[in-house]
Design a protein around this motif. Structure first.
Motif, short mmCIF file in Angstrom:
data_model
loop_
_atom_site.label_atom_id
_atom_site.label_comp_id
_atom_site.label_asym_id
_atom_site.label_seq_id
_atom_site.Cartn_x
_atom_site.Cartn_y
_atom_site.Cartn_z
N LEU A 1 -33.75 -16.31 -10.35
CA LEU A 1 -32.68 -16.50 -10.91
C LEU A 1 -31.99 -17.93 -11.12
CD1 LEU A 1 -31.24 -13.00 -10.28
CD2 LEU A 1 -32.17 -13.76 -12.64
N THR A 2 -31.80 -18.59 -12.10
CA THR A 2 -30.94 -19.72 -12.17
C THR A 2 -29.76 -19.48 -13.00
OG1 THR A 2 -32.62 -20.59 -13.69
CG2 THR A 2 -32.63 -21.31 -11.48
N SER A 3 -29.14 -18.35 -13.29
CA SER A 3 -28.27 -18.24 -13.93
C SER A 3 -26.85 -19.09 -14.00
CB SER A 3 -27.94 -16.72 -13.92
OG SER A 3 -27.25 -16.48 -12.77
N TYR A 4 -26.59 -19.33 -12.68
CA TYR A 4 -25.42 -20.29 -12.53
C TYR A 4 -25.72 -21.64 -12.90
CZ TYR A 4 -22.97 -16.39 -10.00
OH TYR A 4 -22.53 -15.32 -9.61
N SER A 5 -26.78 -22.10 -12.50
CA SER A 5 -26.97 -23.52 -12.85
C SER A 5 -27.23 -23.60 -14.39
CB SER A 5 -28.34 -24.16 -12.12
OG SER A 5 -28.63 -23.66 -10.91
N VAL B 1 -23.71 -23.73 -16.07
CA VAL B 1 -22.89 -24.69 -15.77
C VAL B 1 -23.32 -25.97 -16.52
CG1 VAL B 1 -22.01 -26.39 -14.21
CG2 VAL B 1 -21.75 -24.03 -13.77
N ILE C 1 -15.63 -20.38 -21.42
CA ILE C 1 -16.45 -20.72 -20.38
C ILE C 1 -15.88 -20.12 -19.00
CG2 ILE C 1 -17.24 -22.39 -18.96
CD1 ILE C 1 -17.93 -23.71 -21.62
N LEU C 2 -14.58 -20.30 -19.04
CA LEU C 2 -13.80 -19.89 -17.88
C LEU C 2 -13.93 -18.31 -17.71
CD1 LEU C 2 -11.71 -20.35 -15.52
CD2 LEU C 2 -10.07 -20.15 -17.17
N LEU D 1 -17.44 -17.43 -16.64
CA LEU D 1 -17.67 -17.69 -14.92
C LEU D 1 -17.11 -16.75 -14.22
CD1 LEU D 1 -17.53 -21.53 -14.94
CD2 LEU D 1 -19.43 -20.14 -14.58
N GLN D 2 -15.75 -16.34 -14.39
CA GLN D 2 -14.92 -15.50 -13.65
C GLN D 2 -15.85 -14.06 -13.57
OE1 GLN D 2 -11.32 -15.97 -15.36
NE2 GLN D 2 -10.37 -16.83 -13.62
N LEU E 1 -18.84 -14.03 -11.62
CA LEU E 1 -18.71 -14.09 -10.25
C LEU E 1 -18.23 -12.71 -9.90
CD1 LEU E 1 -16.75 -17.50 -9.79
CD2 LEU E 1 -19.02 -17.04 -8.66
N THR F 1 -21.37 -10.59 -9.73
CA THR F 1 -22.21 -10.47 -8.39
C THR F 1 -21.63 -9.97 -7.36
OG1 THR F 1 -22.34 -12.92 -8.97
CG2 THR F 1 -23.42 -12.39 -6.91
N MET F 2 -20.23 -9.79 -7.24
CA MET F 2 -19.58 -9.00 -6.13
C MET F 2 -19.66 -7.76 -6.50
SD MET F 2 -16.05 -10.39 -4.68
CE MET F 2 -15.34 -11.05 -6.39
N ARG G 1 -23.41 -6.73 -5.44
CA ARG G 1 -23.36 -6.67 -3.93
C ARG G 1 -22.68 -5.35 -3.48
NH1 ARG G 1 -21.03 -11.95 -1.96
NH2 ARG G 1 -22.40 -13.11 -3.30
#
Lengths: 230, 712
Positions: free
Chosen positions: B288-292, B295, B316-317, B320-321, B324, B327-328, B331
Motif C-alpha cells: 500500500l502506498t496510499s499515503y505517498s 500527498v 485534501i485536509l 488526510l484526517q 489517518l 488507520t486508527m 488498528r
C-alpha cells in the motif's frame, strides 16, 4: 533590428518544437502571454469580469492588440534588447509571471518560479524558462521529466532529498497555510512517518530522486494532475 | 537520542535506529555534519542529480560554490557530462534548461554527422518520429469538446470529467454502430427494390395473422401514443425488425451487422480499459502506498481561481484526517474481542439480508409489471383513456425507473452501519446499485422470454404450432424492440424531468432561502457513480435492443448528444464542486469494466434469440427459417469448396480445444513471470537498504579519518 517583428522566425519555432513538448500553437500563445502580462491584466480590469477559466486563446485572438503589446514591451526594454531573440531572453520578474491566472492561486507558485529560473540570482524568468515551464507541465511530457521537476518543486530546502521538514512543508502547502487549516503536530508526525515508511526504500530517513520516481511511477493519477494548460 | 542537531542538512538526522554509534563524532572538530554532508554531496550520484547541463549552475544553493569544494564538484559535473552524452536521449527529455538542451542537441547532431548516423533502425525511428507525433496530435484534435472536458475537470474534479469522457466515448460507439447499420441494413433493403407493405387482414397462415396498421383516420392523441410506444405506423417501419423483407442477402448482412457491432464495441472498450490499467498493473504485489500517492499526486496544478484552490485545500485536509482516523480504526478493529466481532458480523448479516429482501421485492415488482401489462391492456377502462393506456404500456419502464430512484439512497444509508472503512463502503454501494440496475433489466427480459416461449415449454398449447406464442405475439421480435425503445425514451424523459423539475428549482429556491438550511439544501453535487451507472444502463439497453430495433443506435446518438448538453448545463448552473475527490484512476479502471459487463449481459438474450427461438413466420428477414442462425449455413453452402471447408473447420473441436490449451498455457506463463518479477523486486529493495548503510558507514569513516589526519 528594430522592434518590428513580433513573429518568431520559422527556424526558431521549429527549434522550440523540437526542444520542448509543446505544439506550435502553444508556443505562440505563451509568447503572447509573456509579451503582455501587464496588458493582460489591464484588459481584464477594463472588461471587469474575472475569467477564471478563460483560455488564453481567447485573449490572444485579439491579435493586433497583442502585436502592439509586444512592441510596447520591447519599447520598455533598453535599446539593445529590442530584437525578437533578445526580447526572448529578457528577464521577466516573478511578480509578472505570478500574476497569470493559472499560477496566481497555486500554493507552489514561488517554488515553480524558483525551480525554472536560470538567472544567477534566481529571481526572474526568461521567456525560454517560461517555455520550459509550460513544456514540463504540458500533456505530452514524459512522466520521467514530470517526476523529476515535481521532486525539485517539493524539495523546499534544495538539498536534493525530501526530508521530514520538506514533507511537512509540502503537506502544509496542500492543506493551506493558515493556522486552522493545518494538521495537528501528532497527525503531521504520523503522516510523515507513514510516507517515509512507504517510500523510503533504503531507510535513510529521506526520499531521494529515484525513490520518489519509483513511488510516482505507481501512481496513475500523477501525470494527469501535474498539468498546466494555457 | 539518535539525532544530532548540529547537522547542516537534516538528511542524516533520521529516526532509524541502525545509524552507527558515534565514533565519528567527537568533540574535537567544530561541525562534523558539514564535513559528512559535503562528503556525501561529492558522490557521483549526487553530482549527477544536481547536474543541470553544460555551462549552467547546478541545483542547490549557490553559496556552496564558493568553497574550494567547488573545484571538485565541477570535475564531477564534467564527468557527468560524459555519461549524459552517451545516452541517446532526445534532447527534450533531459531535465535541463533550454540553453543546455540546445547545446546538447547541437553537439549530438554534430556527433551524428561525424560518426555516421546509427543503425538502420535508429534512422527509421528518427524519421518516423515527427509524422507519428503529428498524427497523434491530429487524432487528439479530432476529439470534440476537449476544452469543455478540461474546464469541467479543473472546476468540478476528475470524477465529473470522467463521466463526460465516458459519455463522449459511448457517443463514438453509437455513431459507429449507426454508420454500420446504414451500410449493412438500410442500404441492402432498398437496393433490390422497395420493401413490401404490411400483411393485411386477408392473409392467413397456420401461425395466425399480423396486422400492425390500424385502419381509418387516427386521432392526434393516438398518433402521439403510437410515437411514444412504437405502435401503429411506426411498427411497420425501418425502426423495427418486422419491416425488413425476407431477402437472403439482407438476412446475411443483418446478422453480420449485429456481430460486427458487438465485436467493434468489445475492441474499443478493451482498448480503453487497458490504457487505464497499464499503470496499475505492475508486477510488484500491492504494497500500500496510499499515503505517498495522496500527498504527492494530491495537487492538481491545473486548478485556477482562489475559491477553487481553497476548496481543494479543504478537501485534501479533510481526506488526510479521515485517512489517518481510518488507520486508527483499522488498528482498533484488528484487536477486537470475539464478542465484538460476533456483534459486528451479525449486524452485517442482517443488513445484507435486508438489502437482498429489498432487491428481491424490486425484481418481483418488475416481473409482475411486465406480466400484467397485457392483461391490464384488455380492461375496458384502460382502452378508453389513452393516457391510462400509455401508462399501462410504460408500466415496466416506470417500475424500473422508480426502483432505480428509490433504492440507491437506501443503500447509501445502510452502508455506514456495517462498520467498513469508507472506501469499502463506496465500493459496496456501487456494486449494489450496479446489480440493481442490470438485474432489473435482466428480469424484464426474462419475463418477456416467458411470454414469448410460454415459459420455455415447447409443448404448451399456445407454442406448439409455431414454436412461439403466435396468438398474443405474432411478431415477437418487434415486441422486444418496442420494449427497448420505450425504455430508451423513458430514460431520456426521466433525465429531462429530474434536471428541469428537481435540480433547477432546488437551486433557484434554496438559493433564495436564507441561512444555513438554505445553503445545505441548495448545494448539490454531481453524483458521479450514479450518473455513470445510468449511462451504462442506457447503453446496455441499446445493445440488447439494436438487433430488434436497428435504428436504436441512431436514436441513442441523438439522446446522448442531448444528454451531454443537458448535463453540462445542469453541472455548471446547479452543482458545486465535489466534496470528495474521485480518483481518476478508479474511474478509468472501474467504468470500462462495468461497460464490459453490460456488453456481456446484453449478448446473452441476443445469442439466445438467434440460436434457440424460432423467428416469427410473418415478419422480418428471417421468416420461414427454423432459426435465425440457420441462414448462415445456407449462405456458406453457396461459397466455394475450400472456403466452406475452412469455415467448417473453425467450428470443430479440433480447432477449439488446442486454442484453449495454448491460451491457458500462455496465461499461466505470464502469471509465473509476474510473480518472479515481484520476488526480484523485493530482493533488490533489500540489497538497496544494505548498500545505503554501507555508504553512510564509509562516509563516516572518511570523515573520521580526515579529521584525525588533517593532511588529507
Amino acid at each position: 533590428m528594430g522592434g518590428s517583428g513580433s513573429r518568431l522566425s520559422k527556424d526558431l519555432l521549429a527549434e522550440y518544437q523540437d526542444l520542448t513538448f509543446l505544439t506550435k500553437q502553444e508556443i505562440l500563445l505563451s509568447m503572447y502571454v509573456v509579451s503582455a502580462p501587464h496588458l493582460v491584466d489591464e484588459q481584464q480590469a477594463r472588461s471587469g469580469n474575472e475569467h477564471t477559466g478563460t483560455p488564453i486563446a481567447e485573449r490572444a485572438n485579439r491579435s493586433p492588440l497583442s502585436a502592439r503589446a509586444h512592441k510596447r514591451f520591447c519599447e520598455l526594454l533598453p535599446q539593445e534588447q529590442q530584437s525578437v531573440e533578445a526580447s526572448l531572453r529578457a528577464q521577466v520578474s516573478f511578480e509578472q509571471i505570478l500574476s497569470l491566472p493559472e499560477l496566481k492561486a497555486n500554493p507552489f507558485k514561488e517554488r515553480i518560479c524558483r525551480v525554472f529560473s536560470t538567472s544567477p540570482t534566481r529571481d526572474s524568468l526568461s521567456f525560454e524558462d517560461f517555455l520550459d515551464l509550460l513544456s514540463v507541465f504540458s500533456d505530452t511530457a514524459t512522466p520521467d521529466i514530470k517526476s523529476h521537476y515535481a521532486f525539485r518543486i517539493f524539495d523546499f530546502d534544495d538539498d536534493g532529498t525530501l526530508n521530514r521538514e520538506d514533507l511537512s512543508q509540502l503537506v502544509n502547502c496542500l492543506t493551506g497555510e493558515s493556522e486552522d487549516t493545518r494538521l495537528s503536530a501528532s497527525e503531521m508526525k504520523q503522516l510523515v512517518d507513514n510516507i517515509l515508511e512507504e517510500s523510503d526504500i533504503d531507510r535513510d530517513g529521506t526520499i531521494n530522486l529515484s525513490e520518489f520516481q519509483h513511488v510516482i511511477s505507481r501512481s496513475p493519477d500523477f501525470a494527469s494532475s501535474f498539468k498546466i494548460v494555457l | 537520542m539518535e539525532e544530532n542537531p548540529t547537522l547542516d542538512s537534516a538528511a542524516w538526522g533520521s529516526s532509524s535506529g541502525w545509524l552507527a554509534p558515534r565514533e565519528a563524532r567527537g568533540a574535537s572538530f567544530p561541525s562534523p555534519g558539514r564535513a559528512l554532508s559535503s562528503v556525501l554531496n561529492e558522490l557521483p550520484s549526487a553530482a549527477t542529480l544536481r547536474y543541470r547541463g553544460p555551462g549552467m549552475l547546478p541545483w542547490g544553493t549557490p553559496e556552496e560554490e564558493e568553497e574550494e569544494d567547488g573545484g571538485r564538484s565541477r570535475q564531477a559535473f564534467a564527468e557527468a557530462t560524459q555519461t549524459e552524452l552517451q545516452d541517446p536521449h532526445p534532447s527534450r527529455e533531459l531535465p535541463w534548461p533550454m540553453q543546455a538542451r540546445r547545446a546538447h542537441r547541437q553537439s549530438y547532431s554534430r556527433e551524428q554527422l561525424v560518426h555516421g548516423s546509427g543503425s538502420r533502425m535508429d534512422q527509421w525511428a528518427r524519421l518516423l518520429r515527427r509524422p507519428k507525433e503529428k498524427t497523434k496530435e491530429g487524432l487528439r484534435r479530432l476529439q470534440p469538446w476537449a476544452w469543455t472536458l478540461k474546464r469541467i475537470g479543473g472546476q468540478f474534479g476528475a470524477g465529473a470529467e470522467s463521466y463526460f469522457s465516458l459519455l463522449r466515448f459511448l457517443l463514438l460507439l453509437n455513431v459507429l454502430a449507426s454508420v454500420l447499420m446504414a451500410c449493412m441494413t438500410l442500404l441492402p433493403t432498398w437496393l433490390e427494390g422497395a420493401p413490401p407493405g404490411p400483411p393485411g387482414l386477408n392473409t392467413s397462415s397456420p401461425c395466425g395473422f399480423y396486422n400492425p396498421h390500424s385502419e381509418g383516420l387516427v386521432t392526434f392523441d393516438t398518433q402521439l401514443f403510437n410515437l411514444l410506444s412504437g405502435e401503429g405506423y411506426l411498427e411497420w417501419s425501418p425502426l423495427f425488425y418486422g419491416f425488413y423483407p425476407p431477402r437472403p442477402h439482407l438476412a446475411v448482412t443483418y446478422l453480420c451487422w449485429a456481430f460486427a457491432v458487438g465485436l467493434i464495441c468489445l475492441l474499443f472498450i478493451l482498448h480503453r480499459s487497458v490504457s487505464g490499467l497499464k499503470q496499475t498493473l505492475l508486477a510488484e504485489s500491492g504494497a500500500l502506498t496510499s499515503y505517498s500517492h495522496r500527498v504527492f499526486s494530491a495537487w492538481d496544478f491545473g486548478l485556477s481561481g482562489d475559491v477553487h484552490v481553497r476548496l481543494r485545500q479543504r478537501i485534501i485536509l479533510y481526506e488526510l484526517q479521515v485517512e489517518l482516523e481510518e488507520t486508527m480504526l483499522r488498528r482498533q478493529a484488528a484487536v477486537r474481542t470475539l464478542g465484538q466481532q460476533a456483534r459486528v458480523w451479525s449486524v452485517r448479516v442482517l443488513l445484507n439480508l435486508l438489502v437482498a429482501a429489498l432487491l428481491g421485492a424490486a425484481f418481483y415488482g418488475v416481473y409482475w409489471a411486465t406480466e400484467s401489462t397485457v392483461e391490464l391492456q384488455e380492461t375496458p377502462l384502460v382502452q378508453e383513456t389513452p393516457l391510462l393506456k400509455l401508462g399501462v404500456n410504460y408500466l415496466p419502464s416506470i417500475f424500473i425507473a422508480g426502483v432505480n430512484f428509490v433504492l440507491p439512497p437506501v443503500f447509501t444509508l445502510i452502508a455506514p452501519l456495517e462498520g467498513y472503512t469508507r472506501s469499502r463502503q463506496i465500493i459496496l454501494i456501487l456494486l449494489r446499485t450496479l446489480f440493481l440496475r442490470l438485474a432489473s433489466l435482466v428480469v424484464l427480459l426474462f419475463s418477456l422470454w416467458n411470454q414469448i416461449t410460454c415459459g420455455g415449454d415447447a409443448e404448451a398449447e399456445d407454442c406448439k404450432t409455431c414454436g412461439y406464442n403466435y396468438k398474443e405475439l405474432p411478431c415477437w421480435e418487434t415486441l422486444v424492440g418496442q420494449e427497448m425503445y420505450k425504455l430508451l425514451l423513458f430514460d431520456l424523459l426521466t433525465g429531462l424531468a429530474v434536471s428541469l423539475l428537481i435540480q433547477f428549482p432546488r437551486k433557484l429556491l434554496c438559493g433564495l432561502c436564507p441561512g444555513a438550511l438554505g445553503r445545505l439544501a441548495g448545494t448539490q453535487e454531481f453524483q458521479v457513480p450514479d450518473e455513470v451507472l445510468g449511462l451504462i444502463y442506457a447503453q446496455t439497453v441499446v445493445w440488447v435492443g439494436s438487433f430488434f430495433c436497428p435504428l436504436l443506435p441512431l436514436l441513442n446518438t441523438v439522446k446522448f448528444l442531448l444528454l451531454f448538453y443537458l448535463k453540462k448545463l445542469t453541472l455548471f448552473f446547479t452543482c458545486s464542486p465535489a466534496a470528495r475527490t474521485f480518483r481518476a484512476s478508479t474511474a478509468n479502471f472501474f467504468f470500462p469494466l462495468v461497460l464490459l459487463l453490460g456488453l456481456a449481459i446484453s449478448s446473452v438474450p441476443l445469442l439466445y434469440s438467434i440460436f434457440l427461438i424460432p423467428p416469427s413466420k410473418l415478419c422480418g428477414p428471417f421468416r420461414g427459417q427454423s432459426s435465425i442462425w440457420a441462414q448462415i449455413p445456407e449462405s456458406i453452402s453457396s461459397l466455394p469448396e475450400t472456403a466452406q471447408n475452412f469455415l467448417f473447420f473453425l467450428g470443430t473441436q479440433a480447432f477449439a480445444v488446442p486454442l484453449l490449451l495454448i491460451s491457458s498455457i500462455l496465461m499461466a506463463y505470464t502469471v509465473a513471470l509476474a510473480n518472479s518479477y515481484g520476488r526480484l523486486i523485493s530482493q533488490l529493495k533489500r540489497q538497496r537498504e544494505t548498500e545505503a548503510q554501507n555508504k553512510v558507514f564509509l562516509a563516516r569513516r572518511a570523515v573520521a579519518l580526515s579529521s584525525t589526519h588533517p593532511a588529507f
